[in-house]
Write a protein that holds these residues in place. Structure first.
Motif, PDB file in Angstrom:
ATOM      1  N   LEU A 197      -1.867   0.086  14.417  1.00 17.05           N
ATOM      2  CA  LEU A 197      -2.650  -0.659  13.429  1.00 17.05           C
ATOM      3  C   LEU A 197      -3.399   0.297  12.495  1.00 17.05           C
ATOM      4  O   LEU A 197      -3.477   0.066  11.290  1.00 17.05           O
ATOM      5  CB  LEU A 197      -3.620  -1.606  14.128  1.00 17.05           C
ATOM      6  N   ARG A 198      -3.956   1.374  13.038  1.00 20.06           N
ATOM      7  CA  ARG A 198      -4.664   2.354  12.213  1.00 20.06           C
ATOM      8  C   ARG A 198      -3.715   2.995  11.203  1.00 20.06           C
ATOM      9  O   ARG A 198      -4.060   3.159  10.027  1.00 20.06           O
ATOM     10  CB  ARG A 198      -5.309   3.414  13.096  1.00 20.06           C
ATOM     11  N   ILE A 199      -2.515   3.337  11.642  1.00 12.93           N
ATOM     12  CA  ILE A 199      -1.517   3.923  10.734  1.00 12.93           C
ATOM     13  C   ILE A 199      -1.150   2.923   9.645  1.00 12.93           C
ATOM     14  O   ILE A 199      -1.056   3.273   8.455  1.00 12.93           O
ATOM     15  CB  ILE A 199      -0.252   4.355  11.510  1.00 12.93           C
ATOM     16  N   ALA A 200      -0.961   1.664  10.009  1.00 11.30           N
ATOM     17  CA  ALA A 200      -0.582   0.639   9.030  1.00 11.30           C
ATOM     18  C   ALA A 200      -1.663   0.453   7.969  1.00 11.30           C
ATOM     19  O   ALA A 200      -1.368   0.385   6.770  1.00 11.30           O
ATOM     20  CB  ALA A 200      -0.286  -0.688   9.741  1.00 11.30           C
ATOM     21  N   VAL A 201      -2.919   0.367   8.394  1.00  8.71           N
ATOM     22  CA  VAL A 201      -4.013   0.213   7.430  1.00  8.71           C
ATOM     23  C   VAL A 201      -4.141   1.477   6.579  1.00  8.71           C
ATOM     24  O   VAL A 201      -4.311   1.401   5.357  1.00  8.71           O
ATOM     25  CB  VAL A 201      -5.353  -0.111   8.146  1.00  8.71           C
ATOM     26  N   PHE A 202      -4.035   2.628   7.209  1.00  6.49           N
ATOM     27  CA  PHE A 202      -4.082   3.895   6.467  1.00  6.49           C
ATOM     28  C   PHE A 202      -3.031   3.916   5.361  1.00  6.49           C
ATOM     29  O   PHE A 202      -3.332   4.232   4.207  1.00  6.49           O
ATOM     30  CB  PHE A 202      -3.868   5.070   7.436  1.00  6.49           C
ATOM     31  N   MET A 203      -1.805   3.590   5.699  1.00  9.49           N
ATOM     32  CA  MET A 203      -0.724   3.647   4.715  1.00  9.49           C
ATOM     33  C   MET A 203      -0.939   2.658   3.578  1.00  9.49           C
ATOM     34  O   MET A 203      -0.731   2.989   2.404  1.00  9.49           O
ATOM     35  CB  MET A 203       0.620   3.425   5.404  1.00  9.49           C
ATOM     36  N   THR A 204      -1.383   1.459   3.908  1.00  9.19           N
ATOM     37  CA  THR A 204      -1.643   0.453   2.873  1.00  9.19           C
ATOM     38  C   THR A 204      -2.724   0.932   1.909  1.00  9.19           C
ATOM     39  O   THR A 204      -2.552   0.898   0.694  1.00  9.19           O
ATOM     40  CB  THR A 204      -2.064  -0.886   3.507  1.00  9.19           C
ATOM     41  N   PHE A 205      -3.840   1.393   2.470  1.00  8.31           N
ATOM     42  CA  PHE A 205      -4.959   1.798   1.623  1.00  8.31           C
ATOM     43  C   PHE A 205      -4.700   3.114   0.899  1.00  8.31           C
ATOM     44  O   PHE A 205      -5.115   3.276  -0.251  1.00  8.31           O
ATOM     45  CB  PHE A 205      -6.264   1.818   2.424  1.00  8.31           C
ATOM     46  N   LEU A 206      -4.006   4.033   1.524  1.00  4.49           N
ATOM     47  CA  LEU A 206      -3.668   5.280   0.835  1.00  4.49           C
ATOM     48  C   LEU A 206      -2.717   5.001  -0.330  1.00  4.49           C
ATOM     49  O   LEU A 206      -2.930   5.483  -1.443  1.00  4.49           O
ATOM     50  CB  LEU A 206      -3.032   6.280   1.808  1.00  4.49           C
ATOM     51  N   GLY A 207      -1.698   4.217  -0.078  1.00  4.08           N
ATOM     52  CA  GLY A 207      -0.746   3.887  -1.142  1.00  4.08           C
ATOM     53  C   GLY A 207      -1.391   3.171  -2.311  1.00  4.08           C
ATOM     54  O   GLY A 207      -1.223   3.565  -3.481  1.00  4.08           O
ATOM     55  N   HIS A 208      -2.158   2.129  -2.010  1.00  3.95           N
ATOM     56  CA  HIS A 208      -2.835   1.399  -3.079  1.00  3.95           C
ATOM     57  C   HIS A 208      -3.869   2.278  -3.778  1.00  3.95           C
ATOM     58  O   HIS A 208      -4.042   2.202  -4.993  1.00  3.95           O
ATOM     59  CB  HIS A 208      -3.490   0.127  -2.536  1.00  3.95           C
ATOM     60  N   GLY A 209      -4.550   3.101  -2.998  1.00  7.52           N
ATOM     61  CA  GLY A 209      -5.541   4.003  -3.582  1.00  7.52           C
ATOM     62  C   GLY A 209      -4.921   4.966  -4.574  1.00  7.52           C
ATOM     63  O   GLY A 209      -5.459   5.201  -5.656  1.00  7.52           O
ATOM     64  N   MET A 210      -3.785   5.532  -4.213  1.00  9.62           N
ATOM     65  CA  MET A 210      -3.133   6.487  -5.109  1.00  9.62           C
ATOM     66  C   MET A 210      -2.631   5.800  -6.384  1.00  9.62           C
ATOM     67  O   MET A 210      -2.735   6.362  -7.480  1.00  9.62           O
ATOM     68  CB  MET A 210      -1.990   7.204  -4.386  1.00  9.62           C
ATOM     69  N   PHE A 211      -2.109   4.591  -6.260  1.00 13.28           N
ATOM     70  CA  PHE A 211      -1.715   3.837  -7.461  1.00 13.28           C
ATOM     71  C   PHE A 211      -2.930   3.575  -8.350  1.00 13.28           C
ATOM     72  O   PHE A 211      -2.862   3.690  -9.571  1.00 13.28           O
ATOM     73  CB  PHE A 211      -1.067   2.498  -7.096  1.00 13.28           C
ATOM     74  N   ALA A 212      -4.040   3.212  -7.741  1.00 17.37           N
ATOM     75  CA  ALA A 212      -5.255   2.912  -8.513  1.00 17.37           C
ATOM     76  C   ALA A 212      -5.817   4.167  -9.168  1.00 17.37           C
ATOM     77  O   ALA A 212      -6.243   4.130 -10.330  1.00 17.37           O
ATOM     78  CB  ALA A 212      -6.303   2.250  -7.616  1.00 17.37           C
ATOM     79  N   ILE A 213      -5.828   5.282  -8.455  1.00 14.29           N
ATOM     80  CA  ILE A 213      -6.305   6.538  -9.041  1.00 14.29           C
ATOM     81  C   ILE A 213      -5.460   6.898 -10.262  1.00 14.29           C
ATOM     82  O   ILE A 213      -5.970   7.417 -11.256  1.00 14.29           O
ATOM     83  CB  ILE A 213      -6.294   7.670  -7.984  1.00 14.29           C
ATOM     84  N   GLY A 214      -4.188   6.576 -10.192  1.00 18.19           N
ATOM     85  CA  GLY A 214      -3.290   6.796 -11.331  1.00 18.19           C
ATOM     86  C   GLY A 214      -3.534   5.825 -12.479  1.00 18.19           C
ATOM     87  O   GLY A 214      -2.887   5.922 -13.521  1.00 18.19           O
ATOM     88  N   GLY A 215      -4.470   4.898 -12.294  1.00 19.94           N
ATOM     89  CA  GLY A 215      -4.830   3.962 -13.356  1.00 19.94           C
ATOM     90  C   GLY A 215      -3.804   2.868 -13.571  1.00 19.94           C
ATOM     91  O   GLY A 215      -3.537   2.474 -14.705  1.00 19.94           O
TER      92      GLY A 215
END
Length: 129
Positions: free
Chosen positions: A15-33
């Motif tokens: 579960l920790r890996i799944a949440v990490f991947m979701t938030f890291l992926g979305h975070g990187m897209f958002a940082i990219g604007g």
């Protein structure tokens, strides 16, 4: 007892890996604007200019949340992950997308919710796992 302990640890880790991947992926897209996401911020009342600045800050926060949940999860940060993921999924139909855009993202918010309850049980039982 050992089997239960190992199953509990394995489930928590997955579960920790799944949440990490979701938030890291979305975070990187958002940082990219990600320009496609600006409409969601506008839907809840932010101007386009403010949305362009906020999206990057949201991305940074998402990456921080991802790292905390991966490395040393705290149940209230996991609860925040649930609230945020649910909110971002729920805003899509409000922004004019199909209800299926919300349904499709069910695991984005359900996984942190399950992890929250798992961590809550762990803290209530004072399990050393």
């Amino acid at each position: 007892m050992l089997s239960t302990f190992l199953n509990f640890k394995s489930l928590e880790f997955i579960l920790r890996i799944a949440v990490f991947m979701t938030f890291l992926g979305h975070g990187m897209f958002a940082i990219g604007g990600n320009a496609n996401w600006l409409i969601y911020l506008q839907t809840v009342g932010f101007s386009i200019e403010t949305s362009k600045s906020l999206i990057v800050l949201i991305g940074i926060l998402d990456v921080i949340v991802a790292l905390i949940i991966l490395l040393k999860p705290h149940k209230y940060i996991v609860l925040w992950a649930f609230v945020w993921a649910f909110s971002t999924a729920a805003v899509r139909p409000l922004a004019g997308e199909s209800i299926w855009a919300f349904v499709e993202r069910g695991s984005n918010w359900a996984v942190p919710l399950v992890l929250f309850f798992l961590l809550k049980i762990k803290s209530e039982k004072k399990l050393k796992i």
